[in-house]
Design an enzyme around this catalytic site. Structure first.
Site, PDB file in Angstrom:
ATOM      1  N   ASP A  62       1.775   6.560   5.338  1.00  0.00           N
ATOM      2  CA  ASP A  62       0.779   5.583   4.916  1.00  0.00           C
ATOM      3  C   ASP A  62       1.213   4.806   3.675  1.00  0.00           C
ATOM      4  OD1 ASP A  62      -1.587   4.351   5.570  1.00  0.00           O
ATOM      5  OD2 ASP A  62      -2.853   5.711   4.404  1.00  0.00           O
ATOM      6  N   LYS A  96      -9.928  13.163   8.072  1.00  0.00           N
ATOM      7  CA  LYS A  96      -9.423  12.815   9.398  1.00  0.00           C
ATOM      8  C   LYS A  96      -9.350  14.064  10.272  1.00  0.00           C
ATOM      9  CE  LYS A  96      -6.359   9.005   7.962  1.00  0.00           C
ATOM     10  NZ  LYS A  96      -6.961   7.939   8.756  1.00  0.00           N
ATOM     11  N   ASP A 139     -12.077   7.205   3.823  1.00  0.00           N
ATOM     12  CA  ASP A 139     -10.844   6.985   4.581  1.00  0.00           C
ATOM     13  C   ASP A 139     -10.450   5.501   4.607  1.00  0.00           C
ATOM     14  OD1 ASP A 139      -8.644   7.672   6.049  1.00  0.00           O
ATOM     15  OD2 ASP A 139      -9.720   7.954   7.942  1.00  0.00           O
ATOM     16  N   ASP A 192      -2.514  10.345   3.384  1.00  0.00           N
ATOM     17  CA  ASP A 192      -3.908   9.956   3.601  1.00  0.00           C
ATOM     18  C   ASP A 192      -4.602  10.988   4.481  1.00  0.00           C
ATOM     19  OD1 ASP A 192      -6.327   8.709   3.954  1.00  0.00           O
ATOM     20  OD2 ASP A 192      -5.557   7.086   5.240  1.00  0.00           O
ATOM     21  N   GLU A 232      -9.340   3.688   2.291  1.00  0.00           N
ATOM     22  CA  GLU A 232      -8.867   3.759   0.909  1.00  0.00           C
ATOM     23  C   GLU A 232      -7.817   2.705   0.578  1.00  0.00           C
ATOM     24  OE1 GLU A 232      -7.567   5.385   3.317  1.00  0.00           O
ATOM     25  OE2 GLU A 232      -5.424   5.134   2.927  1.00  0.00           O
ATOM     26  N   LYS A 243       0.867  -1.191   0.000  1.00  0.00           N
ATOM     27  CA  LYS A 243       0.000   0.000   0.000  1.00  0.00           C
ATOM     28  C   LYS A 243       0.894   1.229   0.000  1.00  0.00           C
ATOM     29  CE  LYS A 243      -3.123   2.702   3.016  1.00  0.00           C
ATOM     30  NZ  LYS A 243      -4.011   2.736   4.202  1.00  0.00           N
ATOM     31  N   ARG A 279      -7.573  -0.488   1.166  1.00  0.00           N
ATOM     32  CA  ARG A 279      -8.094  -1.750   0.614  1.00  0.00           C
ATOM     33  C   ARG A 279      -8.513  -1.576  -0.838  1.00  0.00           C
ATOM     34  NH1 ARG A 279     -12.467  -1.902   5.320  1.00  0.00           N
ATOM     35  NH2 ARG A 279     -10.732  -0.758   6.248  1.00  0.00           N
TER      36      ARG A 279
HETATM   37  N1  BES Z   1      -4.061   4.733   6.928  1.00  0.00           N
HETATM   38  C1  BES Z   1      -5.173   4.516   7.765  1.00  0.00           C
HETATM   39  C2  BES Z   1      -4.862   3.563   8.929  1.00  0.00           C
HETATM   40  C3  BES Z   1      -3.819   4.032   9.903  1.00  0.00           C
HETATM   41  C4  BES Z   1      -4.181   4.774  11.005  1.00  0.00           C
HETATM   42  C5  BES Z   1      -2.505   3.681   9.726  1.00  0.00           C
HETATM   43  C6  BES Z   1      -3.208   5.187  11.901  1.00  0.00           C
HETATM   44  C7  BES Z   1      -1.534   4.086  10.631  1.00  0.00           C
HETATM   45  C8  BES Z   1      -1.891   4.842  11.717  1.00  0.00           C
HETATM   46  C9  BES Z   1      -6.320   3.917   6.969  1.00  0.00           C
HETATM   47  O1  BES Z   1      -6.405   4.333   5.653  1.00  0.00           O
HETATM   48  C10 BES Z   1      -7.591   4.320   7.641  1.00  0.00           C
HETATM   49  O2  BES Z   1      -7.879   5.486   7.638  1.00  0.00           O
HETATM   50  N2  BES Z   1      -8.307   3.353   8.193  1.00  0.00           N
HETATM   51  C11 BES Z   1      -9.529   3.613   8.849  1.00  0.00           C
HETATM   52  C12 BES Z   1     -10.550   2.631   8.329  1.00  0.00           C
HETATM   53  C13 BES Z   1     -11.957   2.951   8.737  1.00  0.00           C
HETATM   54  C14 BES Z   1     -12.422   4.208   8.038  1.00  0.00           C
HETATM   55  C15 BES Z   1     -12.830   1.780   8.362  1.00  0.00           C
HETATM   56  C16 BES Z   1      -9.305   3.435  10.345  1.00  0.00           C
HETATM   57  O3  BES Z   1      -8.535   2.566  10.746  1.00  0.00           O
HETATM   58  O4  BES Z   1      -9.892   4.202  11.105  1.00  0.00           O
HETATM   59 ZN    ZN Z   2      -4.634   4.916   4.756  1.00  0.00          ZN
HETATM   60 MN    MN Z   3      -7.482   6.131   5.422  1.00  0.00          MN
END
Ligand code: BES
Ligand code: ZN
Ligand code: MN
Length: 498
Positions: free
Chosen positions: A287, A276, A346, A269, A348, A264, A350
């Site tokens: 990210d 966020k 968010d 992000d 994204e 990824k 996947r």
């Molecule tokens: N890149 C983030 C996950 C992340 C968060 C990585 C903190 C490292 C540190 C990912 O894209 C994300 O935003 N995931 C969300 C998914 C949710 C919207 C289903 C999350 O984990 O809150």
């Molecule tokens: Zn992300």
């Molecule tokens: Mn995200």
């Protein structure tokens, strides 16, 4: 950049100056040759140990300035603990510990690589060198001045004194590319997002061509032609165009199915329209840690001419809010033909992986696929920062990854997959939706990716907790960890080479 050039091997001999580092076990015993080098200074060590209560416990040190009877300006005794409790991984950590104790101001240091039981073998010496070079890494290319009291990064030369110099150099020849791969991964993670956007990341992946890696870059036009609606939807709100970089190393048998690694690479992000919160958002420059690991791994494999056919593929995008950005409610069609309803922009990562995984699987028919992604905050809630989450459809591959994790200290913990979780990502309007709610957030994300992996043996590593900002360790003081390069290099060495 790489500090590995400041590291060298030499014969075990009394140093003519600089810092001298020696090892003592928890009975304060030295190796024979170390004792000979110390001569009368050994008594001084015994006395100092008593007053300083230094017992040779692993990880502790005794520091003696201007030791009488030696030409060294400083003697550092590093404790190695109980001799029979040492494991191979300890050599890497020992190297990190030693590097960490050498004062930054020292221009010259000699480390006698001998335990009470005798000199370290070539492999172990190379592991010490690996640990030392990783510990010496610092990302300071954007610092134009130093604050008072802030240490300069280590610039001195370190000589590892070994019994068989030629053998140690040979073993290091196979380790140094791995160290350089970790350093490359750390650099990529640490770079700011205004510098490292998708096209620039792709360009840096292209630099692996000088090692004999074939690198293909897909641009937006080509991805559109391939029908990669899932990946392209994520990048459409950014002024930086998306890219995919495919790196191929053919060191194995001609025509043998490759092992594939997929990363990824969300260069930043913001969350997109599902934006966020501001606090800590700067961390989202990391990210792309999965993509950084894959790039570092390909560097390592090519650099040490691994006897394997390997593919590294990275999906590079920037997730931004904008008038052209994707919305919650949008439905996109992935390259596989499966449709996805966007619930949260968010989620994204996947979406990016869905298209890269399908592309690699159908185009190259790999014998296995391992993806790495800073995918979910939920994996940090579950596992903290000590283990990455492992999701796997194949018990053998899973066992291999678990073992490689124990061998390298880059540990993984297996999490469940199963059809029961599928209903959480069923959509009213499309084949699936891109989020599954709060419960089992890392599992539903993995389950989603699994729909694009199909029957190919596949592992998904959720490295949100391990890719960056991890608690600093004996072999890393930097924000970007370079996590996964050593793990996957080991996976390949142990199971897929030759
Ligand atoms: N890149 C983030 C996950 C992340 C968060 C990585 C903190 C490292 C540190 C990912 O894209 C994300 O935003 N995931 C969300 C998914 C949710 C919207 C289903 C999350 O984990 O809150
Ligand atoms: Zn992300
Ligand atoms: Mn995200």
């Amino acid at each position: 950049m790489a500090d590995t050039r400041r590291l060298g091997f030499g014969p075990i001999a009394p140093p003519s100056g600089g810092v001298l580092v020696v090892f003592a076990d928890d009975s304060l015993r030295f190796g024979m040759r170390t004792r000979a080098i110390l001569g009368s200074a050994a008594d001084m060590v015994a006395k100092a140990a008593k007053t300083e209560r230094f017992t040779g416990k692993s990880g502790t040190t005794l520091d003696i300035v201007a030791p009488g009877g030696l030409k060294a300006t400083r003697l550092i005794v590093v404790g190695t603990g109980k001799a029979d409790e040492r494991r191979p991984l300890d050599d890497v950590k020992l190297g990190g510990a030693v590097q960490g104790r050498i004062p930054a101001a020292a221009s010259e240091a000699t480390v006698i690589l001998e335990l009470a039981s005798g000199p370290l073998k070539a492999e172990a010496a190379a592991d010490v060198a690996l640990g030392a070079s990783l510990r010496a890494y610092a990302f300071d290319r954007y610092k134009t001045k130093r604050k008072e009291g802030e240490e300069a990064s280590a610039k001195g030369r370190v000589t590892l004194a070994v019994a068989d110099v030629a053998a140690a150099r040979k073993a290091w020849g196979l380790r140094q590319p791995v160290a350089d791969g970790v350093v490359l991964a750390r650099d990529l993670v640490n770079e700011p997002p205004n510098v490292l956007y998708p096209a620039e990341f792709a360009r840096r992946a292209g630099a692996l061509r000088k090692l004999g890696v074939a690198v293909d870059i897909l641009d937006v036009k080509q991805m559109r032609k391939l029908g990669m609606g899932a990946l392209l939807g994520v990048g459409q709100g950014s002024t930086h165009e998306s890219r995919i970089a495919v790196m191929r190393w053919n060191g194995g048998k001609k025509g043998a199915a490759p092992v594939a690694f997929i990363g990824k690479g969300v260069c930043f992000d913001t969350g997109g329209i599902s934006i966020k919160p501001a606090a800590g958002m700067e961390d989202m420059k990391g990210d792309m840690a999965g993509a950084a690991c894959v790039t570092g791994l390909m560097h390592a494999l090519a650099g040490r001419k691994a006897k394997v056919n390997a593919i590294g593929a990275i999906g590079l995008v920037e997730n931004m809010p904008d008038g052209n950005a994707q919305r919650p409610g949008d439905i996109v069609t992935s390259m596989s033909g499966q449709t996805i309803e966007i619930i949260n922009t968010d989620a994204e990562g996947r979406l990016v992986l869905a298209d890269v995984v399908h592309y690699i699987n159908t185009k190259y028919k790999p014998k296995l696929m391992v993806d790495l992604a800073t995918l979910t905050g939920a994996i940090m809630v579950a596992l903290g920062q000590e283990h990455a989450g492992l999701f796997c459809n194949d018990d053998k591959l899973s066992a291999h990854l678990l073992q490689a994790g124990l061998d390298t200290g880059e540990k993984v913990w297996r999490m469940p997959l199963g059809p029961e979780y599928d209903k959480l990502i069923d959509s009213k309007f499309a084949d699936m939706k891109n989020t599954g709610g709060r419960f089992g957030g890392s599992i539903t994300a993995a389950q989603f990716i699994g729909r694009f992996v199909g029957k190919t043996p596949g592992a998904h590593l959720d490295i949100a907790g391990t890719g960056f900002a991890s608690a600093s360790s004996e072999i890393n003081k930097s924000w970007g960890s370079g996590w996964g390069v050593r793990l996957l290099d080991r996976l390949v060495t142990e199971n897929y080479e030759g």
